[in-house]
Design an enzyme around this catalytic site. Structure first.
Site, PDB file in Angstrom:
ATOM      1  N   ASP A  87      51.911  28.326   6.310  1.00  0.00           N
ATOM      2  CA  ASP A  87      51.068  27.238   6.787  1.00  0.00           C
ATOM      3  C   ASP A  87      51.997  26.330   7.608  1.00  0.00           C
ATOM      4  O   ASP A  87      53.223  26.500   7.615  1.00  0.00           O
ATOM      5  CB  ASP A  87      50.416  26.484   5.614  1.00  0.00           C
ATOM      6  CG  ASP A  87      49.233  25.635   6.085  1.00  0.00           C
ATOM      7  OD1 ASP A  87      49.132  25.353   7.298  1.00  0.00           O
ATOM      8  OD2 ASP A  87      48.407  25.243   5.237  1.00  0.00           O
TER       9      ASP A  87
HETATM   10  C1  BGC Z   1      46.375  23.581   7.523  1.00  0.00           C
HETATM   11  C2  BGC Z   1      45.997  24.951   8.040  1.00  0.00           C
HETATM   12  C3  BGC Z   1      45.909  24.912   9.549  1.00  0.00           C
HETATM   13  C4  BGC Z   1      47.240  24.451  10.092  1.00  0.00           C
HETATM   14  C5  BGC Z   1      47.295  24.392  11.609  1.00  0.00           C
HETATM   15  C6  BGC Z   1      47.606  23.027   8.211  1.00  0.00           C
HETATM   16  O1  BGC Z   1      47.787  21.701   7.892  1.00  0.00           O
HETATM   17  O2  BGC Z   1      46.588  23.628   6.143  1.00  0.00           O
HETATM   18  O3  BGC Z   1      44.789  25.360   7.474  1.00  0.00           O
HETATM   19  O4  BGC Z   1      45.528  26.162  10.036  1.00  0.00           O
HETATM   20  O5  BGC Z   1      47.493  23.151   9.609  1.00  0.00           O
HETATM   21  O6  BGC Z   1      46.549  23.342  12.087  1.00  0.00           O
END
Ligand code: BGC
Length: 725
Positions: free
Chosen positions: A261
């Site tokens: 993530d």
């Molecule tokens: C989230 C993800 C997301 C990523 C990119 C993170 O903070 O948990 O679900 O895809 O950011 O924006």
């Protein structure tokens, strides 16, 4: 018996691995081509493929024809373009997209065909925007009513999650875009999401938290997986040997890309060895200093990470690129954007999600042509929601609010008396739910205006619920109550005009105890995406007969819900122990005989249905057989509509605790008045097994099993017994 089961599970495991290997068999032309590319690359070029070069892009190797990789959020639309090196939007004028209702609404439709349709649209739009990976679906289990991201996720039940996620992913990937199923694993709260250490029993892991991911990988062939922020049993998910190497790679045969993530990487060597492929979003301005950049080059040169491990990662990346036709394949999907078909799909998804919770005196549907006036009350009648919630926010081409839709559809004949009713008192600040405090004030002036409007109208419609100051990534809700004095507003409006319909716009459970006895009709409309207003207006008018069912239990109060009853949400000292174990959601309510406000799977219609003639094809089954379950659904009312018949299974006598009910099949059937249909559901006997921690495998204890047919977990209309030997 145990021995034969072990042999069976080993065989299954082996066949799973074989299936996975078939697509990536070393002798296949594709794999040979990948090997040849890898052999031509320098260490630096290889490592360049394993970390981002900006917020959402990863460098390619131009001299070998490997293009830059473009990733984008998110689960219910293609997110607007973000600047390469900061989180501000780039301000493009051509990046507005189709916006679907978020995850809980998708699951509430209980219609896998809509998940497929969504996947197609998202794939086409992602390709049009030249994206290669779409970061979704988010399939974490809804464990607590308070989790800020519940709206993005699908359900509290792994079977429903899998049933919706699989067609979504397959369809998306059929458009040459890789899905990124997230967040692997046990990311069930936002509070302390960057730090919390989750303890889950092996049984709950296997029966509740893993099945959605397993289905996404083995049934849908998800090409990428996103590792969650949290720790799992003491190790970060992005470098968790057990989750990433043992389960994901070895057991599930995953041959795609495991990415972090955003800002979830914690090490170089440990993560590299555990099976992480791609580092995204690390909060360090110099991309060369990320864990999977120069430090990885050094670790390889020093022999701390074997070259074979590096090549495995590069191979995974190239394999995903190959499967999404990125490596010079001229037949790659070109995509399309904002077409009428895409918008229609968004509308269907919103309309089929709407759940009718209560409809006393058959107030609904409303024949607006017979009315002189309606009161439209509530902040959510005019609020646009699609651009909230953080990473899943969308810049839609348009968003129709309920007031706009009602005005457009009926405004010529019917006088619309709008009153705000309550004000949004909250503020949003990423990472802190403090903006939700002090949002309980009752604004009597606004209520008086609303009461006046209701008195002067034939019917009152209140659009309330939540907004993305509550349903959002980065924090959880503080409680399960209606904010902004809405309970008082609802009660006062109902007193002024008993013909009041409450429409709830929210993505996670709310406490309804304060309004169920006063509000005659209650509709749950979710966040409906860009077509929200049209969908809800059509349900209210009866153009669409509601057919959504709750994808989660609505408890009477928070204390009823398992994690809260046991006091383990959001944990203590950055640790959370899932003591409720396998009794998540309705499994808890049913097993403990706690009556919720509205049960999982519940939803009414403007027509009525009868379920009957439930029977299994046999009485006695062996463990490797399938059960053919048949029954009849009849539309016994006078309108076209759809019923979701649900099949739950229980094993009343077993040496281990088994939930009182577990969903094992469902089907949504559309029927004309008087029409009936025979439905057949096929359940594998092996799917009735429980995970035996001692044996480290799935076990079926021979004996009686009950098959329960109903239209919610709380309303079983027929049960038959089968025997497994
Ligand atoms: C989230 C993800 C997301 C990523 C990119 C993170 O903070 O948990 O679900 O895809 O950011 O924006």
């Amino acid at each position: 018996m145990i021995k034969s089961l072990l042999v069976l599970s080993l065989c299954l495991l082996a066949s799973g691995v074989l299936v996975a290997q078939k697509a990536t068999s070393p002798g296949s032309g594709q794999e040979k081509k990948i090997r040849s590319m890898v052999s031509k690359m320098t260490i630096e070029e290889k490592v360049g493929l394993l970390h981002a070069n900006s917020k959402f892009y990863v460098s390619g190797v131009p001299r070998l024809g490997i293009p830059e990789w473009a990733l984008s959020d998110g689960p219910h639309g293609v997110r607007a373009e973000i600047n390469r090196h900061n989180w501000f939007y780039a301000g493009w004028t051509n990046d507005s997209s189709t916006c679907f209702p978020p995850g809980t609404a998708l699951a509430a439709s209980w219609n896998p065909a809509l998940a497929r349709e969504r996947g197609i649209v998202l794939g086409e739009e992602a390709r049009f925007r030249k994206k290669d990976v779409l970061l979704g679906p988010g399939i974490n289990i809804i464990r607590s009513p308070l989790c800020g991201r519940n709206f993005e996720y699908l359900s509290e039940d792994p079977f429903l999650i899998s049933a919706m996620a699989v067609p979504y992913i397959k369809a998306l990937q059929s458009k040459d875009v890789a899905a990124s199923v997230k967040h692997y694993l046990a990311n069930n709260q936002e509070e302390n999401r960057f730090k919390v250490d989750v303890s889950v029993s092996e049984r709950a892991l296997r029966e509740i938290y893993l099945p959605g991911f397993k289905a996404a990988i083995t049934d849908a062939g998800a090409l990428t997986v996103m590792a969650a922020y949290n720790k799992f049993r003491g190790e970060w998910c992005s470098e968790n040997e057990y989750l990433d190497r043992q389960i994901l790679r070895q057991e599930l045969g995953f041959t795609g890309v495991l990415m972090t993530d955003w800002d979830a990487a914690h090490s170089t060597i440990k993560a590299a060895l555990a099976g992480l492929d791609l580092e995204m979003g690390t909060d360090k301005a110099d991309y060369n200093e990320w864990y999977f950049a120069n430090p990885l080059i050094r670790a390889i040169k020093e022999g701390k990470v074997p070259l074979a491990v590096l090549d495995e990662k590069v191979t995974n990346v190239l394999r995903v690129m190959m499967k999404t036709k990125m490596l010079g394949d001229k037949t790659r999907e070109q995509g399309s954007m904002n077409t009428a078909e895409h918008q229609l799909a968004a509308y269907h998804s919103a309309a089929e999600a709407v759940v009718l919770l209560q409809n006393e005196n058959k107030l609904l549907p409303i024949d607006f042509t017979k009315l002189k006036s309606i009161a439209v009350i509530g902040d959510n009648a005019t609020r646009k929601h699609t651009s909230g919630g953080l990473s899943s926010e969308i810049k839609p081409l348009y968003e129709i609010t309920p007031l706009e839709a009602l005005t457009k559809k009926f405004g010529k004949e019917v006088k619309i008396n709008f009153a705000r009713g309550y004000e949004k008192q909250s503020t949003f600040k990423e990472g802190s739910n403090a903006g939700q405090s002090n949002t309980k004030a009752v604004d009597w002036k606004l209520i008086e205006e609303a009461v006046e409007a209701a008195k002067n109208s034939d019917v009152a419609l209140i659009f309330g619920g939540l907004n993305h100051d509550f349903d959002t990534e980065s924090f959880d809700r503080q409680d399960m109550k209606f904010p902004y004095g809405q309970e008082t507003l609802i009660r006062e409006v109902v007193k002024a005009n008993p013909k009041t319909v409450v429409v709830i716009i929210a993505g996670s459970p709310l406490e309804l105890a304060g309004i169920v006895s006063s509000a005659p009709s209650i509709v749950w409309a979710w966040y409906g995406g860009m077509e929200a207003g049209n969908a809800v207006a059509d349900v209210l008018s009866g153009k669409v007969n509601p057919s959504g069912k709750l994808p989660f239990t609505l408890p009477v109060s928070l204390e009823q819900s398992p994690a809260h009853a046991l006091g383990n949400f959001p944990g203590r000292n950055l640790k959370v122990n899932y003591e409720e174990d396998i009794l998540v959601g309705y499994r808890w309510f049913e097993t403990k005989k706690i009556v919720p406000q509205f049960p999982f799977g519940y939803g009414l219609s403007y027509t009525t249905f009868e379920l009957s003639a439930l029977h299994a094809d046999k009485l006695l089954y062996s463990k490797d057989e399938v059960i053919h379950v048949n029954f009849t659904v009849r539309n016994s009312g006078n309108r076209f509509g759809a019923e979701v018949s649900q099949l739950y299974v229980s094993q009343p006598v077993c040496s281990v605790l088994r939930p009182a009910k577990e969903l094992k099949g469902f089907e949504k059937v559309f029927l004309n008045p008087g029409e009936s249909k025979t439905v057949e559901l096929i359940v594998k006997v092996s799917d009735l097994a429980y995970y035996d921690e001692a044996q480290k495998g799935w076990t079926i204890e021979p004996g009686d099993f009950l098959l329960h047919l109903g239209n919610s977990s709380g309303n079983i209309v027929q049960t038959v017994k089968i025997v497994v030997n």
